[in-house]
Structure formats: structure tokens, C-alpha cells
Design a protein around this motif. Structure first.
Motif, PDB file in Angstrom:
ATOM      1  N   SER A   8       0.862  -1.214   0.084  1.00 36.74           N
ATOM      2  CA  SER A   8      -0.019   0.150  -0.006  1.00 36.74           C
ATOM      3  C   SER A   8       0.887   1.466  -0.075  1.00 36.74           C
ATOM      4  N   LYS A  11       2.377   1.990  -3.557  1.00 38.83           N
ATOM      5  CA  LYS A  11       1.317   2.802  -4.375  1.00 38.83           C
ATOM      6  C   LYS A  11       1.523   4.115  -4.296  1.00 38.83           C
ATOM      7  N   SER A  28      -3.958  11.669  -3.618  1.00 43.50           N
ATOM      8  CA  SER A  28      -4.874  11.025  -3.189  1.00 43.50           C
ATOM      9  C   SER A  28      -6.166  11.030  -4.290  1.00 43.50           C
ATOM     10  N   LYS A  32      -7.551   7.514  -5.824  1.00 41.11           N
ATOM     11  CA  LYS A  32      -8.722   7.512  -5.550  1.00 41.11           C
ATOM     12  C   LYS A  32      -9.346   6.731  -6.917  1.00 41.11           C
ATOM     13  N   TRP A  37      -9.100   4.207  -3.265  1.00 42.06           N
ATOM     14  CA  TRP A  37      -9.002   4.814  -1.727  1.00 42.06           C
ATOM     15  C   TRP A  37      -9.601   6.172  -1.661  1.00 42.06           C
ATOM     16  N   ASN A  38     -10.090   6.503  -0.260  1.00 42.01           N
ATOM     17  CA  ASN A  38     -10.533   7.702   0.217  1.00 42.01           C
ATOM     18  C   ASN A  38      -9.290   8.552   0.399  1.00 42.01           C
ATOM     19  N   THR A  41      -7.640   7.626   3.740  1.00 36.22           N
ATOM     20  CA  THR A  41      -6.701   6.485   3.484  1.00 36.22           C
ATOM     21  C   THR A  41      -5.317   6.907   2.922  1.00 36.22           C
ATOM     22  N   THR A  42      -5.448   7.540   2.074  1.00 38.21           N
ATOM     23  CA  THR A  42      -4.328   8.001   1.421  1.00 38.21           C
ATOM     24  C   THR A  42      -3.180   8.769   2.225  1.00 38.21           C
TER      25      THR A  42
END
Length: 63
Positions: A8, A11, A28, A32, A37-38, A41-42
């Protein structure tokens, strides 16, 4: 010393390696679109990368 990153976190790094310096908002937006991902999370993963020393944060705009 090498930094160990989870998939993760990689990424996040992949966006930075591809785009160069960019804002957390831009990262982000890209993730997304690519992963779904929201923003929270990012941002959490970006902060983990900063804590591990993989990236640095600069101001303004959380660059």
C-alpha cells in the motif's frame, strides 16, 4: 539503511516516482481513481511513508 514499505505504501511511492514532487491532494486524487481509496486512507499512508523516512513533507500545501 533501506526502508521497508508495504504494498500500500508502494502505491504512494509509485505516484511520486512517476509524477515527481506533488501535493498529498494530487496523490489522493490519483489513487482514488486507480485504487478507489478515500482521502483519509491516502493521507494515513503518506504519513507512514514520512515517518519511515521514505518521503519528506514540505509546506505550503502538504507537498
Amino acid at each position: 539503511m533501506s526502508v521497508k514499505l508495504f504494498d500500500s505504501e508502494r502505491k504512494i511511492m509509485n505516484v511520486l516516482w512517476k509524477e515527481g514532487d506533488c501535493t498529498a491532494k494530487y496523490i489522493s486524487d490519483v489513487l482514488k481513481e486507480e485504487v478507489g481509496w478515500n482521502m483519509n486512507t491516502t493521507y494515513t499512508l503518506i504519513k507512514r511513508c514520512i515517518k519511515k523516512g521514505a518521503i519528506e513533507r514540505s509546506e505550503p500545501h502538504f507537498l
